[in-house]
Design an enzyme around this catalytic site. Structure first.
Site, PDB file in Angstrom:
ATOM      1  N   CYS A  17       0.832  -1.195   0.000  1.00 14.43           N
ATOM      2  CA  CYS A  17       0.000   0.000   0.000  1.00 14.43           C
ATOM      3  C   CYS A  17       0.873   1.255   0.000  1.00 14.43           C
ATOM      4  O   CYS A  17       2.089   1.191   0.127  1.00 14.43           O
ATOM      5  CB  CYS A  17      -0.899   0.001   1.236  1.00 14.43           C
ATOM      6  N   GLY A  44      -1.206   0.959  -4.938  1.00 13.75           N
ATOM      7  CA  GLY A  44      -2.486   0.350  -4.605  1.00 13.75           C
ATOM      8  C   GLY A  44      -3.604   0.995  -5.388  1.00 13.75           C
ATOM      9  O   GLY A  44      -3.776   2.214  -5.327  1.00 13.75           O
ATOM     10  N   ASN A 122       0.888   0.312   5.836  1.00 10.71           N
ATOM     11  CA  ASN A 122       1.494  -0.398   4.714  1.00 10.71           C
ATOM     12  C   ASN A 122       2.328  -1.531   5.288  1.00 10.71           C
ATOM     13  O   ASN A 122       3.259  -1.288   6.057  1.00 10.71           O
ATOM     14  CB  ASN A 122       2.382   0.559   3.901  1.00 10.71           C
ATOM     15  N   GLY A 123       2.002  -2.778   4.946  1.00 11.78           N
ATOM     16  CA  GLY A 123       2.782  -3.897   5.433  1.00 11.78           C
ATOM     17  C   GLY A 123       1.921  -5.064   5.852  1.00 11.78           C
ATOM     18  O   GLY A 123       0.746  -5.164   5.488  1.00 11.78           O
ATOM     19  N   CYS A 257      12.868  -3.942   1.408  1.00  6.26           N
ATOM     20  CA  CYS A 257      12.518  -4.895   0.356  1.00  6.26           C
ATOM     21  C   CYS A 257      13.245  -4.548  -0.936  1.00  6.26           C
ATOM     22  O   CYS A 257      13.103  -3.445  -1.472  1.00  6.26           O
ATOM     23  CB  CYS A 257      11.012  -4.874   0.135  1.00  6.26           C
ATOM     24  N   TYR A 263      10.949  -3.227  -8.924  1.00  7.08           N
ATOM     25  CA  TYR A 263       9.618  -3.165  -9.532  1.00  7.08           C
ATOM     26  C   TYR A 263       8.645  -2.208  -8.855  1.00  7.08           C
ATOM     27  O   TYR A 263       7.948  -1.460  -9.525  1.00  7.08           O
ATOM     28  CB  TYR A 263       9.019  -4.574  -9.531  1.00  7.08           C
ATOM     29  N   SER A 304       7.609  -0.815 -15.860  1.00  5.33           N
ATOM     30  CA  SER A 304       8.679  -0.907 -14.872  1.00  5.33           C
ATOM     31  C   SER A 304       9.988  -1.440 -15.436  1.00  5.33           C
ATOM     32  O   SER A 304      11.021  -1.358 -14.772  1.00  5.33           O
ATOM     33  CB  SER A 304       8.233  -1.791 -13.707  1.00  5.33           C
ATOM     34  N   ASP A 366      12.367  -7.899 -18.942  1.00  5.68           N
ATOM     35  CA  ASP A 366      11.314  -7.734 -17.940  1.00  5.68           C
ATOM     36  C   ASP A 366      11.963  -7.710 -16.565  1.00  5.68           C
ATOM     37  O   ASP A 366      13.084  -8.206 -16.383  1.00  5.68           O
ATOM     38  CB  ASP A 366      10.289  -8.872 -18.032  1.00  5.68           C
ATOM     39  N   ASP A 367      11.248  -7.147 -15.590  1.00  3.58           N
ATOM     40  CA  ASP A 367      11.826  -7.014 -14.251  1.00  3.58           C
ATOM     41  C   ASP A 367      11.793  -8.310 -13.458  1.00  3.58           C
ATOM     42  O   ASP A 367      12.625  -8.539 -12.583  1.00  3.58           O
ATOM     43  CB  ASP A 367      11.114  -5.905 -13.467  1.00  3.58           C
ATOM     44  N   CYS A 457      12.583 -13.695  -0.935  1.00 10.26           N
ATOM     45  CA  CYS A 457      11.847 -14.357  -2.015  1.00 10.26           C
ATOM     46  C   CYS A 457      12.771 -14.897  -3.086  1.00 10.26           C
ATOM     47  O   CYS A 457      12.389 -15.773  -3.877  1.00 10.26           O
ATOM     48  CB  CYS A 457      10.816 -13.405  -2.625  1.00 10.26           C
TER      49      CYS A 457
END
Length: 466
Positions: A17, A44, A122-123, A257, A263, A304, A366-367, A457
Site C-alpha cells: 500500500c 495500490g 502499509n505492510g 525490500c 519493480y 517498470s 522484464d523485471d 523471495c
C-alpha cells in the site's frame, strides 16, 4: 513453443500500500494529501482515502472508498475548502486473506476513550492472528480484517492519553513489516518497523509544516522538500512544535525490500539515497554483461522494465525500440470477446509494433517472472508480430519463495521458478533463451550492503521468520 502449459495465474506481484500524511498550519493539507495519493497510486489501486482534522482534537473528517484516487475524489479541488492542520492518506492493495470490501478501506477511523484515532498502514504483521485472538479473549470486537485495527485496539488498552507514549509501549509487540501514519486529532505520527521492510520518508512543506510519504515522488508532486528517510524502528511526531523523533524498537536494522528497486517504487523516487530509475538502468547494464545475446533490437515490458531495457541496450550496443505498446484505457479486468482470442491468450493491455519486430531477433527485458503466464503471453505476442527470435532477459533472480511482509506471494507452489530449472522455465515460456540477473549483481546495482536489503523471495534468507 508449447500449445498448452500448466502455469499458475497471470497476475504479477502486487504492490504494497501507499501511506502519507502531515501536519501544517495555513496549508490546504487535505488537497495536498490527495495529490500525494495520486503520486502513490501505483502502490495500490483497490481503494483510497483521506482523513483530516483541525488539529485540536475535534472530530476528524474522513472520506474513503473503493477505486482509484480519481474515482474516490473526483472533485479534488473541493478539498481546498477543508480547514485542517492534520491529514492522513492511503491507497490500498489488500494482502492475502484481507477482504476487498469497503470496510477494509483506509484510513481507519475509530473512537476510543481519549478521542479519535485515524490509521493508515502499509505492510503485514506476522503475529496478527495471535494478537487478534488475544484481544478477542479480552472482549475486543473487530469491524475489519485489517492489521491496522489491531494497533488501534492495542493503543486503546494503554493507560496513557498520550499517543506517542501508548505507541512506545505497544509497537515493540508488533512482528513483521509496517509503515504506519497515525493521528489522534492533535498530531500526526509516522512509524517504521524494526527492519525497515517498507519505506517511509519525511519532507518539509513550503510555508511550514511537515509531510510523510511512502515514496519521495509524492513530495515532488506537492512541492515538498525531502528531509530524510525514517530509520527502522523510529517514530516521528509532527505537531505544533514541529517534528521530533524517538526510537521505539531496540536492535533495529535495515532490511528494505529489494523489490522496491526492481519493480514496486516509481522510477522518480529515491530510497536510501538511491534513485530507482538509475538503479534499474544499472540492473539492465549488468544483465547485458551477465547474459549477452546476438540480437537486433532490445525492448522493455512497459512500464517498470523500460529503464532496465535501456541499460541493457546501452551496454550491449544495440538499438532500443518500443516494440510493445500498453493500452492504458483497459480496465483492471476484462473479458476476451471471442473463443479464438481466449485460446490464443491475446492480452488487450499490450500489443506489439509489427513493423519494428517483424523479422528481428528481439531481446525482451522484464523485471521479474512470477507465475509465468505473463511471460508466455509476451512471447506469443512477439511471435505473432513476426519476431524471428525472442530472448527473454530478467533483471532479477528467479522468485522461488513466499513473501511474509506484505507482498502477495502467498504460496511458493504458485511460482513458475519453484523447483524448476532455468531451462524448464525457458521451455514453458517459449523463449529462444532466458537469462536471470544474479542476486549478487542486483545487490551491486543497488549499491547497498546485502545485509541492508530483504531478498528472502530470491534466496530463502528471511530476516524474520513467519
Amino acid at each position: 513453443m508449447p500449445d498448452e502449459v500448466d502455469l499458475p495465474g497471470s497476475r504479477k506481484l502486487q504492490e504494497a500500500c501507499g501511506v502519507c500524511g502531515g501536519f501544517a498550519e495555513n496549508q490546504p493539507l487535505a488537497f495536498l494529501t490527495c495529490f500525494a495519493l495520486y503520486a502513490l497510486q501505483h502502490r495500490g489501486q483497490e481503494s483510497a482515502g483521506i482523513a483530516a482534522g483541525p488539529g485540536d482534537g475535534r472530530k476528524i473528517w474522513l472520506k474513503r472508498g473503493m477505486g482509484l484516487v480519481s474515482e474516490v475524489f473526483p472533485d479534488s479541488a473541493d478539498l481546498k475548502g477543508i480547514v485542517c492542520k492534520i491529514a492522513v492518506g492511503h491507497v490500498r492493495y489488500s494482502y492475502g486473506q484481507e477482504g476487498r470490501t469497503p470496510e477494509n478501506t483506509q484510513p481507519l477511523k475509530l473512537r476510543y476513550r481519549h478521542g479519535e484515532l485515524t490509521i493508515a498502514h502499509n505492510g503485514h504483521l506476522l503475529n496478527a492472528r495471535e494478537l487478534r485472538e488475544e484481544l478477542e479473549i479480552q472482549g475486543a470486537i473487530f469491524q475489519t480484517d485489517t492489521d491496522s485495527e489491531l494497533l488501534a485496539h492495542m493503543i486503546a488498552r494503554q493507560g496513557s492519553s498520550c499517543l506517542e507514549e501508548a505507541l512506545a509501549e505497544v509497537v515493540p509487540r508488533l512482528k513483521g513489516a509496517f509503515a504506519f501514519v497515525i493521528s489522534d486529532g492533535y498530531k500526526v505520527i509516522g512509524l517504521r518497523d524494526g527492519h525497515g521492510f517498507r519505506p517511509l520518508s519525511l519532507a518539509s512543506l513550503d510555508g511550514g509544516g511537515y509531510f510523510l510519504a511512502s515514496e519521495t515522488c509524492a513530495f515532488d508532486t506537492i512541492g515538498a522538500t525531502f528531509v530524510r528517510d525514517l530509520e527502522p524502528g523510529e517514530m516521528v511526531i509532527l505537531d505544533d512544535q514541529g517534528q521530533r523523533s524517538m526510537k521505539v524498537i531496540s536492535n533495529a536494522e535495515s532490511n528494505l525490500c529489494i523489490f522496491e528497486y526492481i519493480y514496486f517504487a516509481r522510477p522518480d523516487s529515491n530510497m536510501q539515497g538511491k534513485n530507482v530509475h538509475l538503479v534499474r538502468r544499472e540492473l539492465g547494464r549488468r544483465l547485458a554483461l551477465q547474459h549477452p545475446v546476438d540480437a537486433d533490437i532490445v525492448s522493455g515490458v512497459p512500464d517498470s522494465s523500460i529503464a532496465a531495457a535501456s541499460g541493457f541496450a546501452e551496454q550491449a550496443g544495440l538499438p532500443y525500440e518500443m516494440s510493445l505498446v500498453k493500452n492504458r484505457y483497459i480496465g483492471r479486468t476484462f473479458i476476451k470477446p471471442t473463443q479464438k482470442m481466449r485460446e490464443e491468450g491475446v492480452d488487450l493491455k499490450l500489443n506489439a509494433v509489427q513493423k519494428i519486430v517483424e523479422g528481428k531477433r528481439v531481446v525482451l527485458v522484464d523485471d521479474s517472472i512470477v507465475r509465468g503466464t505473463t511471460s508466455l503471453k509476451l512471447i506469443r505476442i512477439m511471435r505473432r508480430a513476426g519476431a524471428s527470435e525472442v530472448h527473454l532477459r530478467i533483471s532479477s533472480p528467479p522468485v522461488t519463495g513466499s513473501c511474509y511482509y506484505g507482498i502477495d506471494i502467498p504460496d511458493p507452489h504458485d511460482l513458475v521458478a519453484y523447483e524448476r530449472q532455468v531451462e524448464e522455465i525457458r521451455a514453458l515460456t517459449g523463449a529462444d533463451s532466458i537469462g536471470y540477473l544474479s542476486i549478487d549483481e542486483v545487490v551491486a546495482a543497488v549499491g547497498l550492503p546485502v545485509s541492508d536489503l530483504c531478498h528472502g523471495c530470491f534466496t530463502g534468507n528471511y530476516p524474520v521468520k513467519a
